[in-house]
Write a protein that holds these residues in place. Structure first.
Motif, short mmCIF file in Angstrom:
data_model
loop_
_atom_site.label_atom_id
_atom_site.label_comp_id
_atom_site.label_asym_id
_atom_site.label_seq_id
_atom_site.Cartn_x
_atom_site.Cartn_y
_atom_site.Cartn_z
N GLY A 386 0.99 -1.20 0.12
CA GLY A 386 -0.01 0.20 0.02
C GLY A 386 0.79 1.28 -0.08
N LEU A 387 2.00 1.29 0.89
CA LEU A 387 2.82 2.37 0.91
C LEU A 387 3.43 2.92 -0.47
CD1 LEU A 387 5.20 3.25 3.49
CD2 LEU A 387 6.07 3.13 1.36
N MET A 388 3.91 1.63 -1.32
CA MET A 388 4.55 1.97 -2.52
C MET A 388 3.44 2.51 -3.51
SD MET A 388 7.82 1.44 -2.17
CE MET A 388 8.35 1.25 -4.02
N THR A 389 2.24 1.94 -3.39
CA THR A 389 1.17 2.04 -4.28
C THR A 389 0.78 3.41 -4.54
OG1 THR A 389 0.46 -0.26 -4.49
CG2 THR A 389 -1.07 1.51 -5.17
N VAL A 390 0.55 3.94 -2.88
CA VAL A 390 -0.10 5.35 -2.56
C VAL A 390 0.96 6.31 -2.98
CG1 VAL A 390 -0.41 6.84 -0.66
CG2 VAL A 390 -1.50 4.53 -0.75
N GLN A 391 2.26 5.92 -2.85
CA GLN A 391 3.34 7.08 -3.37
C GLN A 391 3.22 7.07 -4.75
OE1 GLN A 391 6.81 4.94 -1.07
NE2 GLN A 391 7.11 7.49 -0.75
N GLY A 392 3.09 5.87 -5.35
CA GLY A 392 3.27 5.71 -6.89
C GLY A 392 1.91 6.71 -7.47
N LEU A 393 0.78 6.54 -6.90
CA LEU A 393 -0.41 7.23 -7.08
C LEU A 393 -0.25 8.54 -7.01
CD1 LEU A 393 -3.04 4.61 -6.20
CD2 LEU A 393 -2.42 5.25 -8.49
N GLY A 394 0.23 9.15 -5.72
CA GLY A 394 0.61 10.60 -5.38
C GLY A 394 1.26 11.14 -6.29
N VAL A 395 2.45 10.26 -6.68
CA VAL A 395 3.47 11.17 -7.59
C VAL A 395 2.81 11.40 -8.96
CG1 VAL A 395 5.55 10.96 -8.93
CG2 VAL A 395 5.59 10.55 -6.26
N ALA A 396 1.98 10.36 -9.35
CA ALA A 396 1.32 10.47 -10.82
C ALA A 396 0.36 11.53 -10.73
CB ALA A 396 0.79 9.13 -11.13
N LEU A 397 -0.36 11.87 -9.59
CA LEU A 397 -1.56 12.67 -9.67
C LEU A 397 -1.00 13.86 -9.53
CD1 LEU A 397 -4.41 13.47 -9.34
CD2 LEU A 397 -4.32 12.97 -6.96
N SER A 398 0.14 14.19 -8.64
CA SER A 398 0.66 15.56 -8.49
C SER A 398 1.27 16.01 -9.74
CB SER A 398 1.81 15.52 -7.57
OG SER A 398 2.82 14.63 -7.87
N GLY A 399 2.01 15.04 -10.65
CA GLY A 399 2.48 15.27 -12.01
C GLY A 399 1.43 15.79 -12.83
N ALA A 400 0.22 15.22 -12.89
CA ALA A 400 -0.78 15.37 -13.86
C ALA A 400 -1.30 17.14 -13.37
CB ALA A 400 -2.21 14.55 -13.54
N LEU A 401 -1.46 17.21 -11.93
CA LEU A 401 -1.65 18.69 -11.61
C LEU A 401 -0.87 19.76 -11.89
CD1 LEU A 401 -3.32 17.76 -8.16
CD2 LEU A 401 -4.56 18.71 -10.16
N GLY A 402 0.42 19.19 -11.95
CA GLY A 402 1.76 19.96 -12.06
C GLY A 402 1.66 20.61 -13.63
N THR A 403 0.90 19.94 -14.58
CA THR A 403 0.84 20.52 -15.82
C THR A 403 -0.21 21.71 -15.95
OG1 THR A 403 -1.02 18.96 -16.56
CG2 THR A 403 1.52 18.22 -16.86
N GLN A 404 -1.00 21.71 -15.10
CA GLN A 404 -2.11 22.74 -15.08
C GLN A 404 -1.93 23.92 -14.16
OE1 GLN A 404 -4.52 22.34 -17.45
NE2 GLN A 404 -3.56 20.48 -17.88
#
Length: 429
Positions: A386-404
């Motif tokens: 769960g820790l690795m999955t949450v970190q991966g999802l968090g980085v992916a989501l923040s990356g998407a928001l970082g484009t906007q």
């Protein structure tokens, strides 16, 4: 409102604690007092076999991270595609969510040392297979996926093994030392990987990684004590393994205090690691060269290592009292990114945030005491997955928001959201 922990009053600096302070949750008529044994890093290293455990972890971690660099470069050289190269990291994270849940009961049904050695040897075989000339790119990624499935089982079995070999005071320090080694390997492994790829090439570096897994297996198999299987009487067919894994998940999620503790261990790094994911974008927006992003990567890792080492020197009672300040302290520095700090200041803020990850030294004993021994392997495997999955999802989501949005705004919003969530988990009504 009251703290997640409800410590009884005791004299400052005392080395005596009560049963209630240990988080056992059993009603007592009077305080039962005992003396706390030495609980620092030196005490852990004195336990037979522990030095071999930590050396094996360091060897395999550095080798794995260096190999990720080598494989990314190798795939890019073959395909010329940044997407295919980036899939190396995706294949490193993705299997955690699946392998760590469906196969988690394997960590309980076999002796931990046997699981650890088998996982190391399987990983070594997969990395060695990558050296076959002309192997298609999809096959390379498929072999990497297999090592990703193995990783959470290895980490769950290792944590279960530590719970048998170390007492309740030394166990959180032992896990802390593993995390310290991991964060140190993040810095040294990627740096070493870049240097070695330039010096000897990606294929030779993959060969070195395969050897590192074999070395880890030898260290664990010959020089670490054997620990019993937590649930040795269970069936070992695939169907029974999946069924046992589902039972483990039910055990975690139907136990409200345990569920809250596990979620807390996910939430802290899930939010605070967002700065790593946006490091390159933030430095570019700040007007610095993209290579300055290394300051941000190093800042978070260095803060984590320093926090773990400092908190490990404290008494078990003090570590438990620091849970709430540390979990909140892991998020608040991120809010300052709204102000657009310079790259050095941003690195310092991420270091402060990383130091809060030491809260696990107070949380781990509570998780241990709230879990039946037969479920510990599954618990630690699911926790790691769960820790690795949450970190991966968090980085992916923040990356998407970082484009906007400006990366600093995204990190600041993450700090606000993280502060609210971890506060609600760290306190209970």
């Amino acid at each position: 409102m009251r703290f997640l922990l409800d410590p009884a009053n005791s004299p400052s600096g005392s080395n005596r604690i009560t049963v209630r302070e240990l988080g056992w949750g059993q009603p007592v008529q009077q305080s039962v007092v005992r003396t706390v044994p030495a609980s620092g890093i030196r005490s852990v290293l004195r336990v037979p076999g522990m030095r071999a455990v930590f050396v094996a972890h360091a060897v395999s971690m550095v080798g794995t991270l260096a190999a990720e660099v080598a494989l990314s470069i190798l795939i890019y050289q073959r395909t010329g595609s940044a997407l295919w190269s980036a899939l190396v990291l995706v294949c490193s994270f993705l299997p955690y969510a699946v392998g760590g849940t469906i196969l988690s009961s394997l960590a309980d049904r076999f002796r931990p040392r046997r699981v650890l050695v088998c996982c190391d040897l399987l990983s070594a075989a997969c990395i060695a297979a990558m050296l076959i000339p002309g192997l298609p790119t999809l096959a390379l990624l498929g072999l990497l996926l297999i090592t990703g499935f193995v990783a959470p089982l290895f980490q769950g079995a290792r944590a279960a093994s530590l719970s048998h070999l170390l007492d309740e005071d030394l166990f959180p320090v032992g896990r802390s030392l593993l995390r310290t080694i991991s964060q140190s390997a993040v810095v040294s492994g990627f740096a070493l990987g870049s240097i070695l790829v330039a010096a000897i090439g990606p294929l030779w570096l993959l060969a070195v990684d395969a050897c590192s897994f074999v070395a880890s297996a030898v260290l664990i198999g010959l020089w670490t004590p054997a620990a019993p299987a937590s649930a040795p009487d269970g069936e070992r067919s695939l169907r029974s393994v999946v069924k046992g894994s589902a039972e483990g998940l039910r055990h975690i999620w139907t136990n409200r205090p345990l569920r809250r503790l596990v979620l807390l261990t996910w939430a802290v790094p899930g939010f605070s690691s967002v700065g790593d994911g946006l490091a390159v974008a933030y430095t570019a927006k700040a007007g610095s060269a993209e290579t300055a992003a290394g300051w941000l990567f190093t800042g978070y890792a260095a803060g984590t290592v320093l926090g773990e080492l400092v908190v490990a020197r404290l008494s078990p009672h003090t570590r438990r009292r620091l849970i709430t300040p540390l979990v909140i302290g892991s998020q608040i520095p991120l809010i300052a990114f709204f102000l657009g700090p310079s790259v050095p200041a941003a690195a310092a803020l991420l270091a402060l945030s990383g130091a809060g990850f030491a809260c696990n030294q107070g949380i781990d004993p509570l998780i241990l005491s709230a879990t039946e021994p037969a479920y510990r392997g599954r618990l630690f495997t699911v926790q790691t997955s769960g820790l690795m999955t949450v970190q991966g999802l968090g980085v992916a989501l923040s990356g998407a928001l970082g484009t906007q949005l400006h990366p600093g705004v995204v990190i600041g919003l993450t700090g606000l959201a993280g502060t609210v969530l971890v506060s609600s988990l760290a306190y209970r009504r």
